[in-house]
Scaffold this active site. Structure first.
Site, mmCIF file in Angstrom:
data_model
loop_
_atom_site.group_PDB
_atom_site.id
_atom_site.type_symbol
_atom_site.label_atom_id
_atom_site.label_comp_id
_atom_site.label_asym_id
_atom_site.label_seq_id
_atom_site.Cartn_x
_atom_site.Cartn_y
_atom_site.Cartn_z
ATOM 1 N N SER A 73 0.282 1.277 -14.771
ATOM 2 C CA SER A 73 -0.029 1.902 -13.479
ATOM 3 C C SER A 73 -1.483 2.332 -13.465
ATOM 4 O O SER A 73 -2.061 2.625 -14.516
ATOM 5 C CB SER A 73 0.843 3.137 -13.272
ATOM 6 O OG SER A 73 0.332 4.230 -14.007
ATOM 7 N N ASP A 74 -2.075 2.402 -12.288
ATOM 8 C CA ASP A 74 -3.364 3.071 -12.200
ATOM 9 C C ASP A 74 -3.124 4.551 -12.529
ATOM 10 O O ASP A 74 -1.988 5.031 -12.520
ATOM 11 C CB ASP A 74 -4.010 2.883 -10.821
ATOM 12 C CG ASP A 74 -5.537 3.021 -10.892
ATOM 13 O OD1 ASP A 74 -6.036 3.655 -11.840
ATOM 14 O OD2 ASP A 74 -6.220 2.494 -9.998
#
Ligand SMILES: *[C@@H]1O[C@H](CO)[C@@H](O)[C@H](O)[C@H]1NC(C)=O
Ligand SMILES: *[C@@H]1O[C@H](CO)[C@@H](O)[C@H](O)[C@H]1NC(C)=O
Ligand SMILES: *[C@@H]1O[C@H](CO)[C@@H](O)[C@H](O)[C@H]1NC(C)=O
Ligand SMILES: *[C@@H]1O[C@H](CO)[C@@H](O)[C@H](O)[C@H]1NC(C)=O
Ligand SMILES: *[C@@H]1O[C@H](CO)[C@@H](O)[C@H](O)[C@H]1NC(C)=O
Ligand SMILES: *[C@@H]1O[C@H](CO)[C@@H](O)[C@H](O)[C@H]1NC(C)=O
Ligand SMILES: *[C@@H]1O[C@H](CO)[C@@H](O)[C@H](O)[C@H]1NC(C)=O
Ligand SMILES: *[C@@H]1O[C@H](CO)[C@@H](O)[C@H](O)[C@H]1NC(C)=O
Ligand SMILES: *[C@@H]1O[C@H](CO)[C@@H](O)[C@H](O)[C@H]1NC(C)=O
Ligand SMILES: *[C@@H]1O[C@H](CO)[C@@H](O)[C@H](O)[C@H]1NC(C)=O
Ligand SMILES: *[C@@H]1O[C@H](CO)[C@@H](O)[C@H](O)[C@H]1NC(C)=O
Length: 755
Positions: free
Chosen positions: A280-281
């Site tokens: 994920s960012d």
């Protein structure tokens, strides 16, 4: 994540001494387990390791700052390192000791302007070599969250500079060359480093009109997704076999990217065959709940993200809520094991668990960092990226013979730019040659004076320093204005409001024009487009150069172009729009095609008149193109293309050969750009004005001719319908090389649906 937060992380980690280290497969606890057995497959090795962990131990490995399992001899591992255009500040990268600095190459927007994929491969090879040297000394990880391959859709985007530009074809070629250089090297058994294509998908807005990237819901049509926003990821995942991708902050059509099962599972894994993990960012999992309000509890949030295919979190949400999600049966342990299988598989393929003696990459050290070859490549890549936009009466290059006992003035806020030339996501460079230093270098030992005045700030309002600059201009023979913008105006979290040249700079240029003995030369630094129409049109300005953010030797590169030691051949990788563009289309509008609310985006669909077009760039010499007209005599039957055994998008329909001749008086490169204008198939389905399908950068001595070849493939001809189906249409495909229409390829027979 912001640079300040990054620096904070680096400091904390360094204080705690949490340098990454290797597992001990020789004598440690791990050594007797199958994870250390090289006869087994990477998946078998990973499965055994995971099976030995308790649930809580497993969960603590699912975030980028992974705890390790001391009981099993598994060390901590920081998954988050950065290397966008050289090793960069990030939680996993530490400059210091034997490795105080790493090569700083030009920003990707410059690399796009080179249109030289061999160069990009070489740069990536050096970055991965330096990365391994840092890793071997405990100063970097092996997993790098680079590159950024989102399409530079809107000129306001603060991170557009991290990409090679606005064109999906160019970005696809770039990412292929880059990933090969980052992940593959001399030892085919191992990944050299693991790269990461981000941000999946349709991420290209930081913060505009009160909505930031954490809240943004990108409304993307199926047509734009298939035609524009997916192709770079297809090239990265399917063709280049990247080891990981990153899901982005934004939502796509109402679904947060890290919860988007269709994109992560159906597209990335099933359709593109992702062989690696999804991360994920940073804090994007928390955004699913807190900013997108897509879920209502933390447990639901980790469940939708994990089940959608987000294997690793940058953040701590998984750490705090995964166990509760498990207890509530929103997920099961198989889901967790699957995520860990994907992450450990990559670490095994990197050789993390294997003996160092047998690994080429484990032998790299400080002698492989900042080498003479790396320095030369950094300078050459900066030179190749510089774009000459205007050059009246051959005013450039400056002629040494006419400069004896003359004085050159460099005036403006970027004449002494050092760290600004690195753009964003940079590291500590071994040195930084500013333009002033570059000019002094080239004129050293010659009877030529070089003076400097700042004149004004990038975007200040004070004219306090104008007078000194004007006085210097009056007493100089040649005046070069250095302006543009920098990270104070465009960066992560910051989009631009205006794409005009800052007013203060325009005022100063106008003051200088009044007093200079010969027309002004202008050099612009920026990672994006600016309305440079005043400079383009003014008779007081003789030349205009765009230098992007050219990295450690940027100032020397610019000087070498100004003095003609290097003949420029960069081409703009983005459309330079008029300043009014920002009033004509909302930054939230993701659509490429023109509509009632938009004049269209990029060279493919923009209906207005660009200040400078995508692909534009001049040379100090001239080139002529010749070709064999017989190429265009025959028509091709769609039905016979369909009958070919290897019916693939890469199937070649026709080859187009062009002879390029240097007809001027200076050696130099030409970038030959091949475009197709497809037939206009229906009123509802606006076709692009043209679409790039090939490019080649060639070096030609005076009078020399070289042949370049472009292939017109099925992929080149396919048109994407509104419902995202792909069609091979009968009709006329006009071929354009550079600015010249050279012929038409006819496809005959029944139009067919490809997919
Ligand atoms: C490694 O795995 C192979 C294949 O299963 C097995 O034959 C061998 O005994 C294993 N080696 C060790 C040291 O366990
Ligand atoms: C765990 O959940 C997945 C769905 O994500 C399901 O296919 C699988 O059968 C479940 N496994 C167990 C052991 O319950
Ligand atoms: C000019 O730059 C080159 C390349 O960095 C360097 O080798 C040379 O010593 C410099 N010359 C001067 C006079 O600074
Ligand atoms: C270019 O040359 C023409 C003809 O000599 C001259 O009139 C014009 O002023 C020159 N323009 C510049 C920008 O030097
Ligand atoms: C920008 O924000 C203002 C104030 O909230 C709003 O009135 C306007 O419609 C917004 N513009 C766009 C294009 O979203
Ligand atoms: C370029 O090539 C064309 C076609 O061969 C020829 O007609 C033309 O004169 C050439 N132009 C120059 C400047 O050499
Ligand atoms: C053939 O090509 C030349 C350039 O090489 C062009 O000038 C000419 O018009 C073409 N002739 C035809 C019949 O297309
Ligand atoms: C290019 O020039 C070479 C040498 O003159 C010639 O053999 C070749 O046929 C030419 N190719 C094209 C496409 O005109
Ligand atoms: C394409 O065709 C439609 C209808 O035939 C027409 O309205 C439109 O202007 C055409 N577009 C171009 C670029 O020729
Ligand atoms: C290039 O060709 C022209 C015309 O044939 C000739 O006059 C000139 O000397 C040549 N230049 C070089 C560097 O070969
Ligand atoms: C998709 O669009 C094409 C072209 O407009 C049309 O022929 C086709 O029937 C459509 N397919 C579906 C499934 O709607």
């Amino acid at each position: 994540m912001s640079v300040i937060v990054l620096l904070f992380f680096s400091v904390i980690l360094q204080i705690n001494g949490q340098y990454p280290s290797f597992p001990d497969c020789q004598a440690g606890v791990l050594s007797s387990f199958p994870i250390c057995n090289q006869s087994l497959t990477s998946r078998e090795r990973a499965a055994d390791l995971i099976n030995r962990m308790t649930v809580l131990e497993k969960i603590s490995q699912m975030i980028t700052t992974a705890e390790g399992v001391p009981r099993l001899g598994l060390p901590k591992y920081e998954w988050w390192s950065e290397a966008l255009h050289g090793l960069a500040y990030s939680p996993g990268v530490f400059f210091g000791g034997d490795l105080p600095a790493a090569s700083s190459f030009p920003m990707p927007i410059n690399l796009g302007a080179t249109f030289n994929m061999r160069l990009i491969h070489q740069i990536a090879s050096i970055i991965s070599t330096e990365a391994r040297a840092f890793n071997n000394e405990g100063r970097a990880g092996l997993t790098f969250f680079t590159p950024n391959i989102n399409i530079f859709r809107d000129p306001r985007w603060g991170r557009g500079q991290e990409t090679p530009g606005e064109d999906p074809f160019l970005t696809s070629q770039y990412v292929y060359a880059l990933i090969q250089g980052l992940q593959r090297g001399d030892d085919e058994r191992y990944l050299k480093i693991a790269a990461n294509c981000k941000h999946f998908d349709a991420y290209d807005l930081e913060n505009w009109n009160g909505t930031d990237r954490h809240h943004f819901n990108a409304i993307v049509s199926d047509q734009d997704l298939v035609e524009t926003y997916l192709p770079p990821f297809k090239s990265c995942i399917q063709d280049a076999q990247v080891a990981s991708i990153m899901c982005s902050y934004n939502s796509i059509n109402g679904i947060p990217a890290c919860a988007h099962q269709f994109l992560l599972e159906t597209i990335a894994r099933e359709s593109f065959h992702l062989n690696g993990f999804v991360v994920s960012d940073c804090n994007a999992i928390s955004d699913i709940l807190h900013t997108h309000h897509y879920t209502s509890t933390p447990e639901q949030t980790v469940a939708v993200a994990l089940r959608a295919g987000t294997d690793l979190e940058c953040g701590v949400f998984y750490l705090f809520h995964m166990n509760d999600a498990l207890h509530r049966k929103l997920i099961n342990e198989t889901d967790i094991n699957q995520a860990l299988m994907r992450t450990y598989d990559v670490l095994i393929r990197l050789g993390w668990f294997d003996p160092p003696e047998q690994q080429v990459y484990r032998q790299l050290n400080k002698n492989n960092v900042d080498t003479g070859e790396a320095r030369q490549l950094s300078l050459v890549s900066a030179q190749e990226s510089i774009v000459l936009l205007k050059n009246i009466n051959g005013s450039l290059p400056l002629d040494f013979n006419q400069l004896t006992n003359k004085r050159i003035a460099l005036i403006g806020p970027t004449a002494d730019a050092t760290i600004q030339m690195q753009g964003i996501y940079h590291g500590r460079a071994p040195f930084l040659v500013d333009p002033l230093g570059g000019f002094k270098n080239i004129t050293a030992g010659k009877p030529i004076g070089v003076d400097y005045a700042r004149g004004c700030g990038i975007s200040s309002h004070s004219e306090r320093d104008f007078a000194a600059a004007v006085r210097l201009a009056q007493s100089s023979d040649i005046v070069i204005f250095f302006g543009g913008i920098d990270h104070t105006i465009e960066r992560e979290s910051v989009d631009r409001q205006s794409i005009a040249l800052p007013d203060i700079q325009l005022s100063l240029i106008q003051e200088l024009e009044k007093v200079t003995r010969s027309p002004l030369h202008v050099v612009i630094m920026s990672g994006s487009s600016l309305d440079l129409s005043y400079i383009r049109d003014s008779v007081g300005c003789a030349s205009l150069i765009w230098m992007g953010y050219p990295g450690q030797s940027g100032g020397l590169a610019v000087a070498s172009v100004v003095f003609g030691q290097y003949n420029p051949a960069g081409r703009l990788p983005v459309t330079f729009y008029p300043a009014s563009y920002v009033n004509e289309v909302s930054m939230f509008n993701m659509q490429l095609r023109p509509s009632a609310n938009s004049p269209g985006r990029t060279y493919k669909f923009y209906t207005g008149k660009a200040i400078y077009e995508f692909g534009y760039g001049l040379s100090y010499t001239t080139f002529n193109y010749t070709w064999d007209n017989r190429t265009f005599i025959s028509a091709y039957s769609i039905q016979s293309v369909m009958k070919q055994i290897n019916r693939q998008e890469k199937t070649i329909i026709s080859s187009i050969r062009i002879n390029v001749t240097n007809t001027g008086s200076m050696n130099g490169d030409d970038v030959v750009l091949a475009y197709v204008t497809p037939p206009n198939v229906s009123s509802e389905q606006i076709a692009p004005f043209k679409q790039l399908f090939g490019f080649e950068r060639v070096h030609l001595k005076v009078n020399e001719t070289k042949e370049v070849c472009f292939t017109f493939t099925v992929e080149t001809a396919l048109l994407v319908a509104r419902n995202a189906s792909k069609w091979l249409h009968s009709g006329s495909y006009r071929i354009i090389i550079g600015q010249q229409h050279i012929g038409v390829i006819q496809l005959q027979g029944q139009t067919i649906r490809w997919v």
